[in-house]
Design a protein around this motif. Structure first.
Motif, PDB file in Angstrom:
ATOM      1  N   LEU A  53      29.626  41.365  36.740  1.00 28.82           N
ATOM      2  CA  LEU A  53      30.434  41.939  37.808  1.00 28.82           C
ATOM      3  C   LEU A  53      31.892  42.086  37.378  1.00 28.82           C
ATOM      4  N   TYR A  54      32.286  43.300  37.044  1.00 26.79           N
ATOM      5  CA  TYR A  54      33.660  43.622  36.653  1.00 26.79           C
ATOM      6  C   TYR A  54      34.202  42.679  35.573  1.00 26.79           C
ATOM      7  N   ASP A  55      33.391  42.459  34.562  1.00 26.29           N
ATOM      8  CA  ASP A  55      33.831  41.703  33.397  1.00 26.29           C
ATOM      9  C   ASP A  55      33.491  42.526  32.157  1.00 26.29           C
ATOM     10  N   THR A 106      33.468  47.422  45.241  1.00 16.21           N
ATOM     11  CA  THR A 106      34.316  48.409  44.596  1.00 16.21           C
ATOM     12  C   THR A 106      35.641  47.758  44.185  1.00 16.21           C
ATOM     13  N   THR A 107      36.552  48.568  43.703  1.00 18.19           N
ATOM     14  CA  THR A 107      37.855  48.070  43.260  1.00 18.19           C
ATOM     15  C   THR A 107      38.946  48.533  44.211  1.00 18.19           C
ATOM     16  N   VAL A 152      35.922  44.200  47.977  1.00 17.43           N
ATOM     17  CA  VAL A 152      36.947  44.771  47.100  1.00 17.43           C
ATOM     18  C   VAL A 152      37.434  43.714  46.115  1.00 17.43           C
ATOM     19  N   MET A 153      37.454  44.107  44.842  1.00 23.61           N
ATOM     20  CA  MET A 153      37.926  43.236  43.769  1.00 23.61           C
ATOM     21  C   MET A 153      39.030  43.966  43.000  1.00 23.61           C
ATOM     22  N   LEU A 154      39.764  43.219  42.203  1.00 23.55           N
ATOM     23  CA  LEU A 154      40.772  43.802  41.305  1.00 23.55           C
ATOM     24  C   LEU A 154      41.767  44.672  42.070  1.00 23.55           C
ATOM     25  N   ASP A 173      42.161  37.519  43.715  1.00 20.15           N
ATOM     26  CA  ASP A 173      41.675  37.517  45.085  1.00 20.15           C
ATOM     27  C   ASP A 173      40.570  38.555  45.265  1.00 20.15           C
ATOM     28  N   THR A 174      39.781  38.337  46.294  1.00 19.61           N
ATOM     29  CA  THR A 174      38.647  39.184  46.637  1.00 19.61           C
ATOM     30  C   THR A 174      38.568  39.224  48.157  1.00 19.61           C
TER      31      THR A 174
END
Length: 261
Positions: free
Chosen positions: A125-127, A176-177, A194-196, A253-254
Motif C-alpha cells: 500500500l503506497y510503498d 487514494t492520495t 486518503v493517504m500521503l 497521517d491518514t
C-alpha cells in the motif's frame, strides 16, 4: 541464491507484528535500513526497537551468527515536481534507489544470504520497495528471490482506533492520495481513505461536509485522533497537524472521509 524479505511491520505499535513477521525476522542475516536524515531519526529508531524486542541479542537461533544492520542513504525525491513532471520525478527517485539497493546486495549480502527491509504498515500500500526490487532485478547485475510478509496498514489501524468500519453495506471504499482528492471526490464512492496528503486536501470538501476520521502517527506514542463533521473539526485538525509537524519535523497521517449517499 540471495533472498530478500520485505516485511510489513505495522503502523507503529510493535505489538502489531504478526507471528509470520517475527519468524521472518529470525531468518535474516542482513537488515537494510534506509537513512532518511536526522529529521526522521525516530522512524529508524522504531525499527531498531522492533529488532531489539524480537531478536534480543541479535541471534536468530542456536549457532546462528549475529545479524548485521546496513544503513543505506535514501536519495532525495524532487518534491516540487507536480502535474506532468510528477511521474518522471518518481521514476528518477526509484532508479537511484534501485542503484543503491543493487550495490548493497552485491557488497553486503552473500550469495546464499537473506536480507530484509522493514516496511512501515503493509508493503502493498503506497510503498515503493517492491517496485524498486523489480527494477533491481531488471537491471540484471544481481539475482535474488524475494518474499513479502504482509503487515497491518495505517488504514486498518486507523479504522480500528476510531472503532469504525471502512465499508458500509453493499458499498465500496476507495483508497487514494491527497493529490488525487484535490482534483475532486472520486466518482461512485461515498467512503474515501486518503493517504500521503501533504496539502490537507480535505479542506477542499468543506461544502460537502462529510464525516472525517483522522489520525496521525497511528499506533505510536504520539498518536493523535480526531473525528466528526468536517465543518466542525477541520480547523482543529489543521492546528494539531501544524503543531505536530513543528514538534517532530515530519508527519504521517491518514483519514477516512464519509458522506451520506
Amino acid at each position: 541464491m540471495r533472498k530478500i524479505s520485505v516485511i510489513g511491520i505495522g503502523a507503529g505499535d510493535p505489538d502489531q507484528l504478526t507471528v509470520q513477521a517475527v519468524e521472518a525476522l529470525r531468518r535474516v542475516d542482513v537488515f537494510f535500513l534506509l537513512d532518511k536524515g536526522a529529521e526522521k531519526a525516530d522512524l529508524a529508531e522504531a525499527r531498531h526497537a522492533i529488532l531489539r524486542r524480537y531478536l534480543g541479542d541479535g541471534r536468530s537461533g542456536p549457532g546462528r551468527p549475529r545479524h548485521r544492520l546496513v544503513t543505506l542513504h535514501d536519495p532525495e525525491r524532487d518534491r516540487a515536481a507536480d502535474g506532468a513532471g510528477y511521474p518522471g520525478a518518481v521514476a528518477d527517485w526509484r532508479a537511484r534507489r534501485a542503484a543503491g539497493f543493487e550495490r548493497a546486495f552485491l557488497d553486503e549480502l552473500g550469495e546464499d544470504g537473506t536480507g530484509a527491509f522493514l516496511v512501515w504498515g503493509d508493503p502493498s500500500l503506497y510503498d515503493s520497495t517492491l517496485a524498486v526490487l523489480d527494477e533491481v532485478l531488471a537491471r540484471g547485475a544481481v539475482r535474488f528471490d524475494h518474499e513479502v510478509i504482509p503487515g497491518i496498514s495505517s488504514v486498518s489501524a486507523l479504522a480500528a482506533r476510531h472503532r469504525t468500519g471502512l465499508t458500509r453495506v453493499g458499498a465500496p471504499v476507495q483508497i487514494t492520495t491527497g493529490r488525487r482528492l484535490a482534483e475532486g471526490w472520486p466518482d461512485g464512492v461515498d467512503d474515501v481513505v486518503v493517504m500521503l496528503d501533504a496539502q490537507q486536501s480535505f479542506l477542499r470538501h468543506l461544502a460537502e461536509d462529510p464525516v472525517i476520521f483522522w489520525g496521525a502517527y497511528v499506533g505510536t506514542a504520539d498518536e493523535i485522533l480526531v473525528s466528526g463533521r468536517l465543518s466542525e473539526v477541520a480547523g482543529r485538525i489543521e492546528e494539531l497537524r501544524a503543531e505536530a509537524r513543528a514538534r517532530k519535523g515530519w508527519i504521517m497521517d491518514t483519514y477516512l472521509l464519509r458522506r451520506e449517499p
